[in-house]
Design a protein around this motif. Structure first.
Motif, PDB file in Angstrom:
ATOM      1  N   LYS A 290      -4.604   8.330  -2.435  1.00  0.00           N
ATOM      2  CA  LYS A 290      -4.169   9.713  -2.645  1.00  0.00           C
ATOM      3  C   LYS A 290      -4.032  10.443  -1.310  1.00  0.00           C
ATOM      4  CE  LYS A 290      -5.706  10.519  -7.384  1.00  0.00           C
ATOM      5  NZ  LYS A 290      -6.582  11.304  -8.269  1.00  0.00           N
ATOM      6  N   ASN A 291      -4.915  10.119  -0.371  1.00  0.00           N
ATOM      7  CA  ASN A 291      -4.815  10.702   0.969  1.00  0.00           C
ATOM      8  C   ASN A 291      -3.491  10.299   1.625  1.00  0.00           C
ATOM      9  OD1 ASN A 291      -6.643  12.181   3.021  1.00  0.00           O
ATOM     10  ND2 ASN A 291      -5.830  10.479   4.211  1.00  0.00           N
ATOM     11  N   GLY A 292      -3.127   9.014   1.432  1.00  0.00           N
ATOM     12  CA  GLY A 292      -1.862   8.522   1.976  1.00  0.00           C
ATOM     13  C   GLY A 292      -0.659   9.168   1.309  1.00  0.00           C
ATOM     14  N   ILE A 293      -0.729   9.346  -0.002  1.00  0.00           N
ATOM     15  CA  ILE A 293       0.384   9.977  -0.740  1.00  0.00           C
ATOM     16  C   ILE A 293       0.572  11.421  -0.279  1.00  0.00           C
ATOM     17  CG2 ILE A 293       1.123  10.767  -3.024  1.00  0.00           C
ATOM     18  CD1 ILE A 293      -0.172   8.217  -4.174  1.00  0.00           C
ATOM     19  N   ASP A 294      -0.554  12.132  -0.063  1.00  0.00           N
ATOM     20  CA  ASP A 294      -0.472  13.503   0.453  1.00  0.00           C
ATOM     21  C   ASP A 294       0.164  13.531   1.838  1.00  0.00           C
ATOM     22  OD1 ASP A 294      -1.579  14.608  -1.797  1.00  0.00           O
ATOM     23  OD2 ASP A 294      -3.630  14.595  -1.021  1.00  0.00           O
ATOM     24  N   ALA A 295      -0.208  12.542   2.681  1.00  0.00           N
ATOM     25  CA  ALA A 295       0.343  12.481   4.038  1.00  0.00           C
ATOM     26  C   ALA A 295       1.846  12.208   4.025  1.00  0.00           C
ATOM     27  CB  ALA A 295      -0.384  11.403   4.846  1.00  0.00           C
ATOM     28  N   MET A 296       2.314  11.500   2.975  1.00  0.00           N
ATOM     29  CA  MET A 296       3.751  11.188   2.861  1.00  0.00           C
ATOM     30  C   MET A 296       4.505  12.262   2.094  1.00  0.00           C
ATOM     31  SD  MET A 296       3.690   7.060   2.152  1.00  0.00           S
ATOM     32  CE  MET A 296       2.972   7.242   0.528  1.00  0.00           C
ATOM     33  N   ARG A 297       3.762  13.298   1.658  1.00  0.00           N
ATOM     34  CA  ARG A 297       4.342  14.400   0.868  1.00  0.00           C
ATOM     35  C   ARG A 297       5.038  13.884  -0.395  1.00  0.00           C
ATOM     36  NH1 ARG A 297       6.762  18.213   5.760  1.00  0.00           N
ATOM     37  NH2 ARG A 297       4.737  18.571   6.771  1.00  0.00           N
ATOM     38  N   GLY A 298       4.382  12.896  -1.023  1.00  0.00           N
ATOM     39  CA  GLY A 298       4.847  12.420  -2.331  1.00  0.00           C
ATOM     40  C   GLY A 298       5.968  11.410  -2.308  1.00  0.00           C
ATOM     41  N   GLN A 299       6.349  10.918  -1.129  1.00  0.00           N
ATOM     42  CA  GLN A 299       7.445   9.947  -1.074  1.00  0.00           C
ATOM     43  C   GLN A 299       7.233   9.012   0.115  1.00  0.00           C
ATOM     44  OE1 GLN A 299      11.341  11.670  -1.030  1.00  0.00           O
ATOM     45  NE2 GLN A 299      12.410   9.719  -0.944  1.00  0.00           N
ATOM     46  N   GLY A 300       7.193   7.693  -0.184  1.00  0.00           N
ATOM     47  CA  GLY A 300       6.984   6.724   0.886  1.00  0.00           C
ATOM     48  C   GLY A 300       6.421   5.424   0.341  1.00  0.00           C
ATOM     49  N   LYS A 301       5.755   4.683   1.205  1.00  0.00           N
ATOM     50  CA  LYS A 301       5.268   3.359   0.828  1.00  0.00           C
ATOM     51  C   LYS A 301       3.769   3.240   1.093  1.00  0.00           C
ATOM     52  CE  LYS A 301       6.036  -1.588   1.760  1.00  0.00           C
ATOM     53  NZ  LYS A 301       6.802  -2.553   2.577  1.00  0.00           N
ATOM     54  N   ILE A 302       3.049   2.735   0.088  1.00  0.00           N
ATOM     55  CA  ILE A 302       1.626   2.428   0.204  1.00  0.00           C
ATOM     56  C   ILE A 302       1.462   0.915   0.205  1.00  0.00           C
ATOM     57  CG2 ILE A 302      -0.640   2.535  -0.908  1.00  0.00           C
ATOM     58  CD1 ILE A 302       0.072   5.211   0.177  1.00  0.00           C
ATOM     59  N   THR A 303       0.750   0.400   1.211  1.00  0.00           N
ATOM     60  CA  THR A 303       0.489  -1.041   1.284  1.00  0.00           C
ATOM     61  C   THR A 303      -1.016  -1.280   1.186  1.00  0.00           C
ATOM     62  OG1 THR A 303       2.403  -1.351   2.728  1.00  0.00           O
ATOM     63  CG2 THR A 303       0.794  -3.142   2.651  1.00  0.00           C
ATOM     64  N   ILE A 304      -1.403  -2.140   0.247  1.00  0.00           N
ATOM     65  CA  ILE A 304      -2.814  -2.495   0.066  1.00  0.00           C
ATOM     66  C   ILE A 304      -2.938  -4.002   0.252  1.00  0.00           C
ATOM     67  CG2 ILE A 304      -4.783  -2.496  -1.506  1.00  0.00           C
ATOM     68  CD1 ILE A 304      -3.444  -0.077  -2.933  1.00  0.00           C
ATOM     69  N   GLU A 305      -3.767  -4.411   1.214  1.00  0.00           N
ATOM     70  CA  GLU A 305      -3.919  -5.842   1.457  1.00  0.00           C
ATOM     71  C   GLU A 305      -5.357  -6.181   1.832  1.00  0.00           C
ATOM     72  OE1 GLU A 305      -1.747  -7.329   4.808  1.00  0.00           O
ATOM     73  OE2 GLU A 305      -2.085  -5.528   6.010  1.00  0.00           O
ATOM     74  N   ILE A 306      -5.715  -7.432   1.585  1.00  0.00           N
ATOM     75  CA  ILE A 306      -7.026  -7.949   1.980  1.00  0.00           C
ATOM     76  C   ILE A 306      -6.808  -9.153   2.892  1.00  0.00           C
ATOM     77  CG2 ILE A 306      -9.169  -9.036   1.197  1.00  0.00           C
ATOM     78  CD1 ILE A 306      -8.990  -7.438  -1.357  1.00  0.00           C
ATOM     79  N   ILE A 307      -7.437  -9.092   4.061  1.00  0.00           N
ATOM     80  CA  ILE A 307      -7.347 -10.198   5.020  1.00  0.00           C
ATOM     81  C   ILE A 307      -8.771 -10.671   5.292  1.00  0.00           C
ATOM     82  CG2 ILE A 307      -6.469 -10.920   7.290  1.00  0.00           C
ATOM     83  CD1 ILE A 307      -4.799  -8.277   7.221  1.00  0.00           C
ATOM     84  N   PRO A 308      -9.243 -11.735   4.653  1.00  0.00           N
ATOM     85  CA  PRO A 308     -10.633 -12.163   4.850  1.00  0.00           C
ATOM     86  C   PRO A 308     -10.847 -12.829   6.204  1.00  0.00           C
ATOM     87  CG  PRO A 308      -9.476 -13.696   3.416  1.00  0.00           C
ATOM     88  CD  PRO A 308      -8.510 -12.587   3.703  1.00  0.00           C
ATOM     89  N   ASP A 309     -12.027 -12.593   6.787  1.00  0.00           N
ATOM     90  CA  ASP A 309     -12.422 -13.372   7.956  1.00  0.00           C
ATOM     91  C   ASP A 309     -13.684 -14.156   7.601  1.00  0.00           C
ATOM     92  OD1 ASP A 309     -14.593 -11.632   8.148  1.00  0.00           O
ATOM     93  OD2 ASP A 309     -13.700 -10.415   9.719  1.00  0.00           O
ATOM     94  N   GLU A 310     -14.406 -14.659   8.569  1.00  0.00           N
ATOM     95  CA  GLU A 310     -15.552 -15.522   8.276  1.00  0.00           C
ATOM     96  C   GLU A 310     -16.702 -14.771   7.609  1.00  0.00           C
ATOM     97  OE1 GLU A 310     -16.760 -17.444  11.835  1.00  0.00           O
ATOM     98  OE2 GLU A 310     -14.930 -18.630  12.044  1.00  0.00           O
ATOM     99  N   LYS A 311     -16.860 -13.484   7.946  1.00  0.00           N
ATOM    100  CA  LYS A 311     -18.018 -12.738   7.455  1.00  0.00           C
ATOM    101  C   LYS A 311     -17.671 -11.611   6.501  1.00  0.00           C
ATOM    102  CE  LYS A 311     -20.857 -13.582  11.587  1.00  0.00           C
ATOM    103  NZ  LYS A 311     -21.632 -12.942  12.676  1.00  0.00           N
TER     104      LYS A 311
END
Length: 384
Positions: A290-311
């Protein structure tokens, strides 16, 4: 008009400054008096050295004994007597320094000149030798006393400041926790009523799709109530696959967001077990999105990803908004700090508390570029 606590704090600060000023003033005055006494003592010593030239030491003389006693009485002041005629040095109170070490002696003479004006020893209107002397050990100690005192007082004020900040933070935490629990309590009453009304509507042959949507919203309200009730108390953590929980939270937000918001969800195929409270983790994802959507003023792209490391499971949530200035990137996690015209600035503060205090992880701004976007990063320890 300032509050009583503010006035008390200012009175304490002013009194402390006055006390510090008085202590420093008296210390400097005492130091000056000691220097003057040291000068007088060395002038007497130099005068005794001059008198020694006129005394017949082969005969018994009380005057000679007195002069020698003066010359032998100084056991503290470091001094160098330079005889000009034969260019010879006599050392006193300088430890094991040898008269042959002329390099060190000349360095000491230069130092002594900065501390005291040398004294000429004159005999029959001729300067026979020059007395160079420096600060005695007690004067040296007092010389650095004001600096040590200022350091101690500075450390005291730093400790006092951190104590004040900690107390203030604890009070704020209690306030936010109390508000959250009260909110959960207030929502609970109409929520129970809505559940009852839903059951009545089921018996009234109302369109089933309406009831399904209502139940979804009721379930959502129950989740929100559960979240608020957990603020301020230690939540229960279970070993849960964070990939599945992230996918669940992401899909929900995607379904409830505007069509102008494009979601890109990149998650690994394998399970990543972490100690997790699903409700609070979902709340964190929601706050960041929601913070990201507010920063984009309701229009744009949200990317959610998980990049695991050893720990850790490394979760990135990115937006294509206006970005966060570098000077604000640490400040935005503090309660009450917000760049929006409306809002209390609690979302990122709660996210930090949930991730770092409850889940022993880390949350930060990974990168942010003006008019390009921001990436928040969360680290949650993996369970082996």
């Amino acid at each position: 008009m300032p509050s009583k606590s503010t006035l008390t704090r200012w009175v304490f600060i002013i009194m402390s400054v006055i006390i510090i000023a008085l202590v420093l003033f008296n210390t400097l005055h005492f130091f000056k008096e000691l220097k003057e006494n040291e000068r007088s003592k060395m002038e007497i010593w130099a005068a005794a050295q001059e008198e020694l030239k006129d005394i017949d030491m082969t005969a018994s003389s009380n005057e000679g004994d007195f002069v020698i006693k003066i010359l032998q009485s100084n056991h503290t002041t470091p001094m160098i007597l330079h005889s000009l005629k034969d260019n010879r040095y006599n050392l006193n109170n300088l430890g094991t320094l040898s008269v042959n070490d002329t390099v060190t002696i000349k360095k000491l003479i230069s130092q002594f000149k900065t501390e005291y004006t040398p004294i000429d020893i004159i005999y029959k209107e001729e300067v026979l030798s020059v007395l160079y002397y420096g600060n005695s050990p007690i004067i040296t100690k007092i010389k650095y006393y004001p600096a040590v005192l200022i350091l101690i007082i500075t450390l005291f004020f730093v400790a006092l400041y951190f104590f004040y900040q900690t107390s203030k933070s604890a009070e704020q935490n209690k306030l936010w926790a109390g508000m959250a629990k009260e909110t959960a309590h207030q929502i609970g009453t109409p929520l129970s009523s809505l559940v009852g009304w839903t059951e009545i509507l089921k018996s009234e042959n109302v369109n089933e799709s309406y009831i399904v949507e209502m139940e979804k919203d009721i379930s959502r309200l129950e989740t929100i109530t559960d979240r608020f009730s957990k603020v301020g108390s230690k939540p229960k953590l279970d070993v849960i696959d964070i990939v599945a929980e992230t996918r669940k939270a992401s899909e929900y937000l995607k379904s409830r967001s505007s069509k102008l918001i494009e979601f890109e969800i990149r998650l690994p195929e394998r399970n990543l077990p972490v100690n997790l409270n699903p409700q609070l983790y979902g709340w964190t994802i929601e706050n960041l999105v929601k913070n990201g959507i507010d920063a984009m003023r309701g229009q744009g792209k949200i990317t959610i990803e998980i990049i695991p490391d050893e720990k850790n499971a490394v979760i990135h949530i990115s937006d294509t908004g206006k970005g966060i200035p570098k000077r604000d990137q640490k400040k935005i996690f503090k309660p009450g700090i917000t760049t929006k015209k409306r809002g209390w600035g609690l979302g990122l503060s709660l996210a930090k508390r949930i991730i770092e205090e409850y889940h022993k992880g880390k949350i930060s701004v990974a990168k942010s570029t003006k008019d390009v976007g921001t990436t928040f990063q969360m680290l949650l320890p993996l369970v082996n």
